[in-house]
Motif scaffolding. Structure first.
Motif, PDB file in Angstrom:
ATOM      1  N   ARG A 183       0.831  -1.208   0.000  1.00 17.62           N
ATOM      2  CA  ARG A 183       0.000   0.000   0.000  1.00 17.62           C
ATOM      3  C   ARG A 183       0.857   1.245   0.000  1.00 17.62           C
ATOM      4  NH1 ARG A 183      -5.674   0.465   2.321  1.00 17.62           N
ATOM      5  NH2 ARG A 183      -5.028   2.595   1.941  1.00 17.62           N
ATOM      6  N   TYR A 184       1.897   1.221   0.855  1.00 24.03           N
ATOM      7  CA  TYR A 184       2.781   2.386   0.959  1.00 24.03           C
ATOM      8  C   TYR A 184       3.491   2.650  -0.367  1.00 24.03           C
ATOM      9  CZ  TYR A 184       6.238   5.655   2.702  1.00 24.03           C
ATOM     10  OH  TYR A 184       7.008   6.769   2.892  1.00 24.03           O
ATOM     11  N   GLU A 185       3.949   1.574  -1.032  1.00 32.66           N
ATOM     12  CA  GLU A 185       4.656   1.740  -2.303  1.00 32.66           C
ATOM     13  C   GLU A 185       3.743   2.304  -3.382  1.00 32.66           C
ATOM     14  OE1 GLU A 185       6.307  -2.130  -2.977  1.00 32.66           O
ATOM     15  OE2 GLU A 185       8.269  -1.543  -2.206  1.00 32.66           O
ATOM     16  N   LYS A 186       2.507   1.844  -3.417  1.00 33.62           N
ATOM     17  CA  LYS A 186       1.551   2.345  -4.421  1.00 33.62           C
ATOM     18  C   LYS A 186       1.283   3.820  -4.206  1.00 33.62           C
ATOM     19  CE  LYS A 186      -0.763  -1.602  -6.270  1.00 33.62           C
ATOM     20  NZ  LYS A 186      -0.478  -2.686  -5.288  1.00 33.62           N
ATOM     21  N   ARG A 187       1.096   4.204  -2.921  1.00 37.27           N
ATOM     22  CA  ARG A 187       0.851   5.594  -2.605  1.00 37.27           C
ATOM     23  C   ARG A 187       2.099   6.416  -2.910  1.00 37.27           C
ATOM     24  NH1 ARG A 187       0.856   7.628   3.357  1.00 37.27           N
ATOM     25  NH2 ARG A 187       3.012   7.832   2.639  1.00 37.27           N
ATOM     26  N   GLY A 188       3.279   5.863  -2.512  1.00 39.18           N
ATOM     27  CA  GLY A 188       4.545   6.582  -2.665  1.00 39.18           C
ATOM     28  C   GLY A 188       4.920   6.824  -4.116  1.00 39.18           C
ATOM     29  N   SER A 190       3.143   7.412  -6.674  1.00 38.42           N
ATOM     30  CA  SER A 190       2.420   8.458  -7.381  1.00 38.42           C
ATOM     31  C   SER A 190       2.856   9.848  -6.934  1.00 38.42           C
ATOM     32  CB  SER A 190       0.908   8.294  -7.167  1.00 38.42           C
ATOM     33  OG  SER A 190       0.624   8.302  -5.785  1.00 38.42           O
ATOM     34  N   SER A 191       3.324   9.971  -5.673  1.00 37.24           N
ATOM     35  CA  SER A 191       3.650  11.300  -5.167  1.00 37.24           C
ATOM     36  C   SER A 191       5.159  11.574  -5.124  1.00 37.24           C
ATOM     37  CB  SER A 191       3.055  11.503  -3.775  1.00 37.24           C
ATOM     38  OG  SER A 191       3.555  10.510  -2.904  1.00 37.24           O
TER      39      SER A 191
END
Lengths: 194, 168
Positions: A183-188, A190-191
């Motif tokens: 989850r953290y990697e997916k969020r990270g 993109s930003s």
């Protein structure tokens, strides 16, 4: 006949080379020869180390539980890593410091050298020196080194639980960790620029 | 990016786990690494300073056999060759210093060496490293493996915050 198989010394040494070949190959293929990937977990940029490490632990632990219950493996003839509580806690903490500073651990430094990384070779020389320093001052640290000797104790023994219950707990913990990291990697991604 | 050339860490982890399991089945012991450094460094010092080395009680049990008859030394030799095979398959071989973008090569040599000294010393106190205690002990559900893993990650996060500059 149940494992571990009784081998002659020489056969066992040949097997050591073969097992090492696979160990090194998978370390390198997982990117664990790269100090950036190895330290990435501590900067929350790359989780290859905990992902590969806990997957390996789960696979091998499942195999041990299954093969020992089916009597294919006699665990009384497998060398269990003994526990010296305080030395391993302090040694582990010191190890974490050396890991962040050098970017390697002993096995991954060898994998790093295989790809031509000269800094990995320097780390390997440092490991040799640190080892000899320990040997040289051993009389000063011997008391601490031998403290809290708990023998070859395992978590199922310590908690009086069946090893399948412990395995299920480790699966749940690792699963939650993998989920959080994905989850953290997916969020990270993109930003944050990689 | 560069990272694409590697496998998924889960797939590499399955390979590592099966290798570890095979080691338990075949040899009755897990995989190691730091022991090989003790045996080789000890043998090296013995050849240069034999009288002094003989006074170091800690090394005696590592110097009983020739390094080439030591199980972990040969296993680590295999690691070097196996990793080399992986590197050559992906054409990733190149002599270089791998470092954070803001470090000079001389600083990198110091961090690589100094970090290595700490790793070597810490591995002896803990009776092994990430391979022999964390991975092997962890898979056996040995208390040792889990104590080491937790201490290593907790300390790693702390020191990573203090040494941000090294890898940014």
């Amino acid at each position: 006949m149940s494992a571990p198989f009784i081998l002659t010394d020489t056969t066992n040494l040949v097997m050591a080379v073969f097992l090492g070949l696979f160990f090194g190959f998978f370390l390198e293929r997982g990117g664990l020869g790269s100090p950036h990937k190895l330290t990435g977990v501590f900067y929350l940029t790359d989780f290859a180390v905990p992902k590969a490490m806990f997957t390996a632990i789960l696979v091998a632990a499942t195999g041990l539980c299954l093969l020992s219950d089916l009597k294919y493996l006699d665990m009384s003839r497998v060398w269990i890593i003994p526990t010296f509580f305080w030395p391993q806690l302090v040694g582990g903490a010191l190890f974490g410091m050396g890991y962040v500073i050098s970017g390697y651990c002993p096995g991954t430094a060898v994998a790093g050298l295989a790809s031509g990384r000269l800094d990995a070779l320097v780390t390997m020389i440092g490991i040799g020196c640190g080892t000899l320093f320990f040997a040289a001052i051993f009389p000063l640290v011997e008391g601490f080194y031998k403290t809290t000797d708990m023998g070859q104790i395992t978590l199922p023994e310590l908690m009086s639980m069946n090893h399948w219950v412990v395995l299920a707990l480790v699966f749940v913990l690792a699963g939650l960790m993998f989920y959080a990291m994905e989850r953290y990697e997916k969020r990270g991604s993109s930003s944050l620029p990689k | 990016m560069k990272e694409k050339k590697f496998w998924s860490p889960y797939l590499a982890g399955i390979g590592l786990g099966l290798t570890l399991l095979a080691s338990f089945m075949i040899a009755g012991q897990g995989l190691g690494a730091s022991r090989a450094f003790t045996v080789v460094a000890g043998a090296g010092m013995q050849s240069v300073l034999p009288a002094y080395t003989a006074t170091l009680s800690y090394l005696s049990k590592y110097l009983e056999l020739s390094p080439l008859r030591d199980w972990t030394v040969l296993e680590v030799g295999g690691v070097l060759l196996g990793a080399l095979a992986g590197v050559l398959l992906s054409r990733g071989f190149q002599f270089r210093f791998d470092k954070g973008a803001r470090l000079s090569i001389s600083t990198r040599v110091m961090t690589a060496f100094g970090g290595g000294v700490i790793l070597g010393f810490a591995s002896r106190i803990a009776r092994g490293c990430t391979s022999g205690v964390a991975l092997t002990g962890g898979a056996q559900f040995a208390l040792s493996g889990w104590v080491f893993v937790i201490a290593m990650f907790a300390s790693g996060f702390l020191f990573a915050a203090l040494f941000r500059r090294l890898w940014s």
